[in-house]
Write a protein that holds these residues in place. Structure first.
Motif, mmCIF file in Angstrom:
data_model
loop_
_atom_site.group_PDB
_atom_site.id
_atom_site.type_symbol
_atom_site.label_atom_id
_atom_site.label_comp_id
_atom_site.label_asym_id
_atom_site.label_seq_id
_atom_site.Cartn_x
_atom_site.Cartn_y
_atom_site.Cartn_z
ATOM 1 N N SER A 37 -7.181 -6.369 -4.225
ATOM 2 C CA SER A 37 -7.131 -6.071 -5.442
ATOM 3 C C SER A 37 -7.253 -6.137 -6.675
ATOM 4 C CB SER A 37 -7.493 -7.875 -4.949
ATOM 5 O OG SER A 37 -9.709 -7.009 -5.238
ATOM 6 N N THR A 38 -8.078 -4.870 -5.780
ATOM 7 C CA THR A 38 -8.137 -3.756 -7.332
ATOM 8 C C THR A 38 -7.293 -2.349 -6.988
ATOM 9 O OG1 THR A 38 -9.658 -2.686 -5.961
ATOM 10 C CG2 THR A 38 -10.660 -4.484 -7.104
ATOM 11 N N GLY A 39 -7.104 -2.275 -5.954
ATOM 12 C CA GLY A 39 -6.271 -1.076 -6.114
ATOM 13 C C GLY A 39 -6.893 0.187 -6.325
ATOM 14 N N ILE A 52 -1.487 4.966 -5.069
ATOM 15 C CA ILE A 52 -2.033 4.635 -5.002
ATOM 16 C C ILE A 52 -2.941 5.957 -5.567
ATOM 17 C CG2 ILE A 52 -2.088 2.424 -3.892
ATOM 18 C CD1 ILE A 52 -3.652 3.257 -1.943
ATOM 19 N N PHE A 53 -1.708 6.933 -5.016
ATOM 20 C CA PHE A 53 -2.935 8.282 -5.488
ATOM 21 C C PHE A 53 -2.764 8.577 -6.518
ATOM 22 C CE2 PHE A 53 -4.710 7.430 -1.359
ATOM 23 C CZ PHE A 53 -5.825 7.585 -0.816
ATOM 24 N N VAL A 83 0.406 -0.600 0.005
ATOM 25 C CA VAL A 83 0.012 0.030 0.140
ATOM 26 C C VAL A 83 0.916 1.541 0.326
ATOM 27 C CG1 VAL A 83 -2.237 0.817 1.449
ATOM 28 C CG2 VAL A 83 -1.575 -1.516 1.076
ATOM 29 N N PRO A 84 1.817 1.187 -0.955
ATOM 30 C CA PRO A 84 2.354 2.827 -1.063
ATOM 31 C C PRO A 84 1.636 3.917 -1.897
ATOM 32 C CG PRO A 84 2.490 1.318 -3.356
ATOM 33 C CD PRO A 84 1.860 0.934 -2.545
ATOM 34 N N GLY A 93 -7.468 3.043 6.406
ATOM 35 C CA GLY A 93 -7.339 1.258 6.180
ATOM 36 C C GLY A 93 -7.505 0.185 5.006
ATOM 37 N N HIS A 94 -6.524 -0.719 5.141
ATOM 38 C CA HIS A 94 -6.619 -1.736 4.047
ATOM 39 C C HIS A 94 -7.749 -3.143 4.100
ATOM 40 C CE1 HIS A 94 -2.839 -3.918 5.146
ATOM 41 N NE2 HIS A 94 -2.617 -2.917 5.579
#
Length: 204
Positions: free
Chosen positions: A194-196, A66-67, A61-62, A108-109
């Motif tokens: 799984s999807t980002g 991801i944004f 989760v970098p 969160g993730h």
């Protein structure tokens, strides 16, 4: 929104920029590369980020990626299970009060190892040693609120932990005046491995 923004940007504009970047990331069409040219351009002036993100240390989760954000755009804080402590809180207070950032996001993730460690600790009655116990202690209330017998315990506890962290930040006496004046907003979100894709828990 450019990496260098005008002071006083709105929470909604900051959130829109983050989510637009996430859509670029999910679609495989990012526009920002983390190269030395971007780093040099960012270093040429004062930092003017538009958001601060509190996320997990999970290597999957970098947050800048991801944004789809480049140097100077966002401040990133990462702890196991995005646990909030005094150092993290002080960092967020600094970014909001000194840099004028209008948005704080707690992200969160799914399949979070810190949440899973907390669940296992409660189920086995074995508290982990060292400083890991601090992370577990901070996540325990969310797990207990959901209930150990819930079949969706881990995802629901992750959501609840994010919500509790958001509530703590919103109640912080240093941040509260800026929140009440609508100069800053605190929101929570979840990242799907799984999807980002990033999903808001409480849209502004």
């Amino acid at each position: 929104m450019a990496a260098h923004r005008a002071r006083g940007g709105t929470p909604r504009a900051a959130l829109a920029e983050l989510l637009t970047g996430n859509r670029r990331f999910v679609s495989g069409q990012p526009i920002h590369g983390h190269d030395v040219t971007a780093a040099a351009a960012s270093a040429s002036g004062d930092q003017q980020p538009y958001a601060v993100l509190l996320g997990c240390i999970d290597s999957r989760v970098p947050l800048e990626a991801i944004f789809d954000q480049t140097f100077g755009s966002i401040c990133v804080i990462r702890t196991g299970g995005q646990v909030l402590d005094r150092a993290v809180l002080g960092s967020i207070e600094y970014v909001v009060e000194v840099l004028g950032v209008p948005l704080v996001m707690v992200l969160g993730h799914e399949r979070c190892g810190a949440v899973q460690a907390t669940v296992e600790s409660l189920r086995t009655g074995r508290r982990p040693g060292g400083a890991l116990a601090h992370l577990v202690d901070r996540i325990i209330p969310a797990v207990v609120e959901v209930g150990l017998d819930d079949p969706q315990l881990q995802p629901l506890a992750t959501r609840r932990h994010v919500a509790r962290t958001v509530a703590t930040l919103r109640a912080d006496p240093t941040l509260r005046p800026s929140i009440d004046a609508a100069r800053v907003a605190v929101t929570g979100a979840l990242y799907t491995l799984s999807t980002g894709r990033v999903t808001l828990l409480d849209p502004l």
